[in-house]
Write a protein that holds these residues in place. Structure first.
Motif, PDB file in Angstrom:
ATOM      1  N   THR A  47       6.512   8.912  -1.418  1.00 32.55           N
ATOM      2  CA  THR A  47       6.315   9.188  -2.845  1.00 32.55           C
ATOM      3  C   THR A  47       6.419   7.897  -3.643  1.00 32.55           C
ATOM      4  N   LYS A  48       7.397   7.079  -3.302  1.00 31.34           N
ATOM      5  CA  LYS A  48       7.582   5.799  -3.991  1.00 31.34           C
ATOM      6  C   LYS A  48       6.368   4.891  -3.793  1.00 31.34           C
ATOM      7  N   ILE A  49       5.851   4.833  -2.583  1.00 30.27           N
ATOM      8  CA  ILE A  49       4.664   4.023  -2.311  1.00 30.27           C
ATOM      9  C   ILE A  49       3.474   4.543  -3.112  1.00 30.27           C
ATOM     10  N   ALA A  50       3.312   5.856  -3.188  1.00 29.09           N
ATOM     11  CA  ALA A  50       2.198   6.440  -3.949  1.00 29.09           C
ATOM     12  C   ALA A  50       2.314   6.104  -5.436  1.00 29.09           C
ATOM     13  N   GLU A  51       3.522   6.159  -5.976  1.00 25.52           N
ATOM     14  CA  GLU A  51       3.726   5.835  -7.397  1.00 25.52           C
ATOM     15  C   GLU A  51       3.425   4.368  -7.669  1.00 25.52           C
ATOM     16  N   LEU A  52       3.852   3.490  -6.782  1.00 26.24           N
ATOM     17  CA  LEU A  52       3.565   2.067  -6.956  1.00 26.24           C
ATOM     18  C   LEU A  52       2.063   1.806  -6.899  1.00 26.24           C
ATOM     19  N   GLY A  53       1.369   2.526  -6.048  1.00 23.60           N
ATOM     20  CA  GLY A  53      -0.075   2.368  -5.934  1.00 23.60           C
ATOM     21  C   GLY A  53      -0.810   2.795  -7.185  1.00 23.60           C
ATOM     22  N   LYS A  54      -0.283   3.766  -7.900  1.00 28.09           N
ATOM     23  CA  LYS A  54      -0.918   4.229  -9.143  1.00 28.09           C
ATOM     24  C   LYS A  54      -0.727   3.228 -10.274  1.00 28.09           C
ATOM     25  N   ARG A  55       0.400   2.547 -10.280  1.00 25.35           N
ATOM     26  CA  ARG A  55       0.720   1.622 -11.365  1.00 25.35           C
ATOM     27  C   ARG A  55      -0.062   0.310 -11.279  1.00 25.35           C
ATOM     28  N   ARG A  56      -0.327  -0.136 -10.076  1.00 25.60           N
ATOM     29  CA  ARG A  56      -0.931  -1.454  -9.902  1.00 25.60           C
ATOM     30  C   ARG A  56      -2.092  -1.371  -8.925  1.00 25.60           C
ATOM     31  N   ARG A  57      -3.205  -1.964  -9.299  1.00 32.35           N
ATOM     32  CA  ARG A  57      -4.360  -1.999  -8.398  1.00 32.35           C
ATOM     33  C   ARG A  57      -4.075  -2.950  -7.246  1.00 32.35           C
ATOM     34  N   GLN A  58      -4.329  -2.491  -6.053  1.00 27.58           N
ATOM     35  CA  GLN A  58      -4.097  -3.308  -4.880  1.00 27.58           C
ATOM     36  C   GLN A  58      -5.268  -3.171  -3.924  1.00 27.58           C
ATOM     37  N   THR A  59      -5.484  -4.212  -3.160  1.00 26.46           N
ATOM     38  CA  THR A  59      -6.529  -4.130  -2.147  1.00 26.46           C
ATOM     39  C   THR A  59      -5.951  -3.444  -0.920  1.00 26.46           C
ATOM     40  N   VAL A  60      -6.834  -3.041  -0.034  1.00 27.47           N
ATOM     41  CA  VAL A  60      -6.391  -2.376   1.204  1.00 27.47           C
ATOM     42  C   VAL A  60      -5.470  -3.301   1.989  1.00 27.47           C
ATOM     43  N   GLY A  61      -5.794  -4.572   2.051  1.00 31.34           N
ATOM     44  CA  GLY A  61      -4.980  -5.534   2.788  1.00 31.34           C
ATOM     45  C   GLY A  61      -3.566  -5.630   2.243  1.00 31.34           C
ATOM     46  N   GLU A  62      -3.409  -5.587   0.937  1.00 30.76           N
ATOM     47  CA  GLU A  62      -2.076  -5.649   0.339  1.00 30.76           C
ATOM     48  C   GLU A  62      -1.256  -4.412   0.674  1.00 30.76           C
ATOM     49  N   MET A  63      -1.898  -3.265   0.674  1.00 26.62           N
ATOM     50  CA  MET A  63      -1.190  -2.015   0.982  1.00 26.62           C
ATOM     51  C   MET A  63      -0.744  -1.970   2.432  1.00 26.62           C
ATOM     52  N   GLU A  64      -1.563  -2.529   3.316  1.00 26.23           N
ATOM     53  CA  GLU A  64      -1.216  -2.520   4.732  1.00 26.23           C
ATOM     54  C   GLU A  64      -0.023  -3.401   4.959  1.00 26.23           C
TER      55      GLU A  64
END
Length: 64
Positions: A47-64
């Motif tokens: 849930t925390k990861i999903a919330e962080l993803g909504k707040r800031r645009r990230q590339t696939v590489g950054e998320m991995e």
């Protein structure tokens, strides 16, 4: 023997040995509680990861 303890004799395939299987109802409850706590930690982390993803645009590489 005591209340909440299951005991079962399990002969080996060759019949030379007999194993004794013991199961405790209290142990089952303890393991279930441990599993539930672990599952909650995983869900909270996702849930925390999903919330962080909504707040800031990230590339696939950054998320991995």
């Amino acid at each position: 023997m005591r209340e909440g303890l299951q005991v079962q004799l399990c002969p080996s395939a060759d019949g030379r040995e007999v194993l004794i299987l013991c199961r405790s109802a209290q142990r089952v409850d303890k393991e279930r509680a441990m599993h539930d706590r672990f599952e909650k930690r995983i869900e909270d982390g996702l849930t925390k990861i999903a919330e962080l993803g909504k707040r800031r645009r990230q590339t696939v590489g950054e998320m991995e």
